[in-house]
Write a protein that holds these residues in place. Structure first.
Motif, PDB file in Angstrom:
ATOM      1  N   GLY A   1       0.793  -1.224   0.000  1.00 33.63           N
ATOM      2  CA  GLY A   1       0.000   0.000   0.000  1.00 33.63           C
ATOM      3  C   GLY A   1       0.821   1.268   0.000  1.00 33.63           C
ATOM      4  N   VAL A   2       2.121   1.158  -0.285  1.00 38.98           N
ATOM      5  CA  VAL A   2       3.020   2.308  -0.307  1.00 38.98           C
ATOM      6  C   VAL A   2       3.392   2.596  -1.753  1.00 38.98           C
ATOM      7  N   PRO A   3       3.448   3.864  -2.157  1.00 41.45           N
ATOM      8  CA  PRO A   3       3.803   4.175  -3.556  1.00 41.45           C
ATOM      9  C   PRO A   3       5.158   3.608  -3.958  1.00 41.45           C
ATOM     10  N   ALA A   4       5.345   3.433  -5.262  1.00 39.60           N
ATOM     11  CA  ALA A   4       6.612   2.937  -5.791  1.00 39.60           C
ATOM     12  C   ALA A   4       7.689   4.009  -5.671  1.00 39.60           C
ATOM     13  N   SER A   5       8.921   3.582  -5.806  1.00 39.13           N
ATOM     14  CA  SER A   5      10.053   4.513  -5.744  1.00 39.13           C
ATOM     15  C   SER A   5       9.919   5.601  -6.805  1.00 39.13           C
ATOM     16  N   CYS A   6      10.287   6.817  -6.419  1.00 44.84           N
ATOM     17  CA  CYS A   6      10.251   7.938  -7.373  1.00 44.84           C
ATOM     18  C   CYS A   6      11.578   8.672  -7.438  1.00 44.84           C
ATOM     19  N   THR A   7      12.636   8.076  -6.857  1.00 46.54           N
ATOM     20  CA  THR A   7      13.903   8.802  -6.773  1.00 46.54           C
ATOM     21  C   THR A   7      14.569   9.014  -8.127  1.00 46.54           C
ATOM     22  N   ASP A   8      14.117   8.318  -9.164  1.00 52.09           N
ATOM     23  CA  ASP A   8      14.663   8.610 -10.495  1.00 52.09           C
ATOM     24  C   ASP A   8      14.156   9.938 -11.029  1.00 52.09           C
ATOM     25  N   ARG A   9      13.206  10.542 -10.297  1.00 49.73           N
ATOM     26  CA  ARG A   9      12.642  11.834 -10.708  1.00 49.73           C
ATOM     27  C   ARG A   9      12.782  12.893  -9.616  1.00 49.73           C
ATOM     28  N   VAL A  10      13.628  12.626  -8.624  1.00 47.89           N
ATOM     29  CA  VAL A  10      13.804  13.560  -7.508  1.00 47.89           C
ATOM     30  C   VAL A  10      15.224  14.121  -7.534  1.00 47.89           C
ATOM     31  N   PRO A  11      15.421  15.308  -8.097  1.00 51.06           N
ATOM     32  CA  PRO A  11      16.766  15.907  -8.104  1.00 51.06           C
ATOM     33  C   PRO A  11      17.251  16.176  -6.688  1.00 51.06           C
ATOM     34  N   LEU A  12      18.536  16.059  -6.491  1.00 50.41           N
ATOM     35  CA  LEU A  12      19.103  16.362  -5.186  1.00 50.41           C
ATOM     36  C   LEU A  12      19.145  17.868  -4.962  1.00 50.41           C
ATOM     37  N   LEU A  13      19.189  18.234  -3.719  1.00 46.44           N
ATOM     38  CA  LEU A  13      19.338  19.632  -3.344  1.00 46.44           C
ATOM     39  C   LEU A  13      20.502  20.245  -4.123  1.00 46.44           C
ATOM     40  N   GLY A  14      20.279  21.408  -4.707  1.00 46.75           N
ATOM     41  CA  GLY A  14      21.323  22.088  -5.473  1.00 46.75           C
ATOM     42  C   GLY A  14      21.273  21.836  -6.958  1.00 46.75           C
ATOM     43  N   ALA A  15      20.480  20.807  -7.380  1.00 49.08           N
ATOM     44  CA  ALA A  15      20.416  20.490  -8.813  1.00 49.08           C
ATOM     45  C   ALA A  15      19.509  21.464  -9.555  1.00 49.08           C
ATOM     46  N   GLU A  16      18.335  21.715  -8.993  1.00 52.42           N
ATOM     47  CA  GLU A  16      17.391  22.614  -9.660  1.00 52.42           C
ATOM     48  C   GLU A  16      17.910  24.051  -9.587  1.00 52.42           C
ATOM     49  N   GLY A  17      18.023  24.677 -10.724  1.00 54.36           N
ATOM     50  CA  GLY A  17      18.545  26.040 -10.795  1.00 54.36           C
ATOM     51  C   GLY A  17      20.046  26.112 -10.981  1.00 54.36           C
ATOM     52  N   HIS A  18      20.713  24.945 -11.003  1.00 53.51           N
ATOM     53  CA  HIS A  18      22.175  24.941 -11.145  1.00 53.51           C
ATOM     54  C   HIS A  18      22.613  25.560 -12.468  1.00 53.51           C
ATOM     55  N   VAL A  19      21.941  25.199 -13.555  1.00 54.52           N
ATOM     56  CA  VAL A  19      22.334  25.713 -14.867  1.00 54.52           C
ATOM     57  C   VAL A  19      22.193  27.235 -14.906  1.00 54.52           C
ATOM     58  N   ALA A  20      21.098  27.745 -14.363  1.00 51.52           N
ATOM     59  CA  ALA A  20      20.896  29.193 -14.355  1.00 51.52           C
ATOM     60  C   ALA A  20      21.986  29.889 -13.546  1.00 51.52           C
ATOM     61  N   ARG A  21      22.299  29.329 -12.383  1.00 53.58           N
ATOM     62  CA  ARG A  21      23.348  29.927 -11.567  1.00 53.58           C
ATOM     63  C   ARG A  21      24.709  29.854 -12.273  1.00 53.58           C
TER      64      ARG A  21
END
Length: 574
Positions: A401-421
């Motif tokens: 009754g627990v959702p499947a793994s989603c870590t293939d779609r969970v960026p680590l802290l610092g990943a989102e916005g890295h390119v812009a920075r």
């Protein structure tokens, strides 16, 4: 996703949450890459999660690797196609989605020593390697391989001896700051609600009949013992797996063998090359890996059955690596060229082969007793798959009754916005009075989380100066390690949040006191505590250097154990 810091206050909150008597869904034991990956996988499925680590984050195997994210080219020769395909898929995910700020492409040159057949044989292998990397949903994320003549190889690596090759192949893999990736995994898990606690050793398991219902955890910093209750416990302790299983009171169904690998660090100017190297040895392969203003040279592959916390490199190990790399270098390296040495242990599943280099790196997940899941083996690159499989097993124990793994779609802290920075790096440099290369250095270490580091500079511009004794790093990086990255001791900051301990000829001795004085106000140290932290670090460096002069593992182990642990443990009854 909001950011999360591993601050002293956050540690207090984790202590309160884990010791408060409330039952968790999952308690993960082991703060290496697999355990941190398990915590992130479980918490992003909606489960309540605790994560405990006996030492510092990544203080075992996960900070002492070759620092590569790779498919394992040599496993193709073993016909282990499934492992290679899986690892290449994970490489693409890390490069392009999960951690592009921490994982980057790196080129390798493979010198060819025989005409005709070797180019065909090795070329077919590298072509298959590149082709397999396209089998997932992501492109390979690195350039394709290419064939080079002897002249082309010498242009790429002028330090090679011309007579040592007839030509070369160049291909790409990826590299990572292994310890920092673990820290970012832990911080990302904390951002989603996990409760991480380092310097917290499991000293026993809680039982209800045959079922494991949690663990007794000794917090080494406060000398408190917590009873942490959990519906499922995941043992992700790597080379300590058998020791952890012994606390349950039974022999594990899978045994883990420790294989020692050592690496040398030499200055970048000692080898003139625009590319890394991969060389064959009698038993395995040898890498020469570009690492900032340095080269990493490794690795060995030998059995180790001594102290697991502090595997020691011997004089023979160092000479072995120098001897092999010097076979292809026009100007040989000497012991005087070696800035640093580090040794780590690979957790290999016990098998039929007597040679550790021939053991499979595939992992095993099982539930040896109700309420307990064990994950062992594997390789750094496939940590996410290992974590997913372990949490899948824990979910079965929870009744589903627990959702499947989603870590293939969970960026680590610092990943989102890295390119812009990254695109804004020149403007950031101007804004904070830094050289652009300094900002690039920070972006490679923090990604978009660089904003938090720069905020400390805004509050105290003196933190923008280089750290005395380790000018590649800024003072702010030490302060941030203590305030946001869970560095509780000086050695945490100098060996894992940075790599000053292996990147300087003096082992970081000059930088030790300035770094401790930067950590002091954050962690509430008085002058006596600063002195103790510095003294411990000096003892550690001296013990490691003494080990490097010893002829064999037993003598090196005894020398390394001459330095006491940074946290003296009180006796706790199990």
């Amino acid at each position: 996703m909001h950011s999360a810091t591993l601050s002293p206050a956050a540690r207090e909150r984790s202590l309160a949450a884990l010791g408060g008597g409330q039952e968790l869904d999952v308690l993960v034991i082991g703060g290496g890459v697999t355990g941190a990956g398990c915590a992130l996988d479980a918490v992003t499925r909606g489960l309540s999660v605790g994560l405990v680590e006996a030492g510092d984050w990544a203080s075992g195997t996960s900070s002492r690797s070759s620092k590569l994210i790779h498919g394992g080219l040599r496993y193709l020769e073993m016909l282990d196609f499934g492992l290679v395909r899986e690892a290449l898929r994970e490489r693409g995910l890390l490069l392009q989605r999960l951690a592009p700020h921490l994982v980057r492409p790196v080129p390798f040159l493979y010198p060819l020593r025989h005409r005709g057949w070797e180019r065909l044989y090795a070329g077919a292998g590298v072509l298959l390697y590149d082709t397999m990397s396209l089998s997932g949903s992501h492109a390979r994320g690195v350039p394709a391989h290419r064939h080079l003549t002897r002249r082309g190889a010498l242009r790429a690596c002028p330090s090679l001896r011309p007579e040592a090759m007839v030509g070369a192949l160049q291909y790409y893999d990826a590299q990572v700051d292994d310890a920092r990736l673990v820290t970012f995994l832990v911080r990302t898990a904390a951002a989603y609600g996990a409760h991480p606690l380092s310097r917290a050793r499991v000293v026993g398991f809680l039982r209800e009949g045959a079922r494991v219902t949690g663990a007794r955890v000794h917090d080494l910093e406060t000398d408190r013992v917590l009873e942490v209750r959990a519906r499922q416990v995941v043992n992700a302790t790597g080379v300590w797996t058998d020791d952890s299983q012994a606390l349950v009171g039974e022999r594990g169904q899978v045994q883990v063998r420790a294989s020692k690998g050592i690496h040398l660090v030499v200055p970048r100017d000692r080898i003139r090359s625009r590319t890394g190297l991969i060389l064959r040895t009698d038993t395995s392969v040898l890498f020469v890996i570009p690492w900032g203003r340095h080269w990493l040279i490794g690795t060995t592959d030998t059995d180790w059955d001594l102290d697991k916390a502090h595997p020691a490199a011997t004089s023979r190990d160092i000479d072995y690596l120098l001897g092999h790399v010097n076979q292809v270098l026009a100007t040989p390296l000497t012991r005087d060229d070696v800035e640093g040495v580090y040794a780590g242990l690979r957790p290999l599943l016990s098998g039929e082969s007597d040679a550790t280099a021939k053991l499979s790196r595939e992992h095993a997940v099982l539930s040896p007793t109700p309420g307990l899941v064990m994950v062992a083996g594997g390789k750094y690159t496939t940590y996410r798959v290992m974590a997913r499989d372990a949490v899948d097993e824990a979910v079965r124990g929870l009744g589903g009754g627990v959702p499947a793994s989603c870590t293939d779609r969970v960026p680590l802290l610092g990943a989102e916005g890295h390119v812009a920075r990254w695109n804004q790096r020149r403007r950031l440099a101007q804004q904070f009075g830094l050289h652009t290369e300094r900002v690039e250095h920070l972006l490679h270490r923090y990604g978009a989380a660089v904003d938090e580091v720069l905020e400390l500079l805004r509050e105290d511009p003196t933190l923008g100066r280089p750290l005395d004794g380790a000018e590649d790093y800024l003072r702010v990086e030490i302060a941030y390690a203590a305030s946001a990255e869970g560095a509780l001791h000086l050695e945490d900051a100098l060996t894992r949040r940075t790599h000053i301990s292996i990147e300087s000829f003096d082992g970081g001795l000059t930088a030790a006191r300035p770094a401790a004085e930067l950590m002091a106000p954050v962690l509430g140290w008085d002058e006596q505590r600063v002195d103790r932290e510095v003294a411990h670090y000096l003892d550690r460096v001296r013990a490691e250097r003494a080990a490097h002069e010893q002829p064999d593992d037993t003598a090196a182990d005894a020398a390394r154990l001459g330095a006491p642990e940074v946290v003296q443990q009180a006796a706790v009854a199990v």
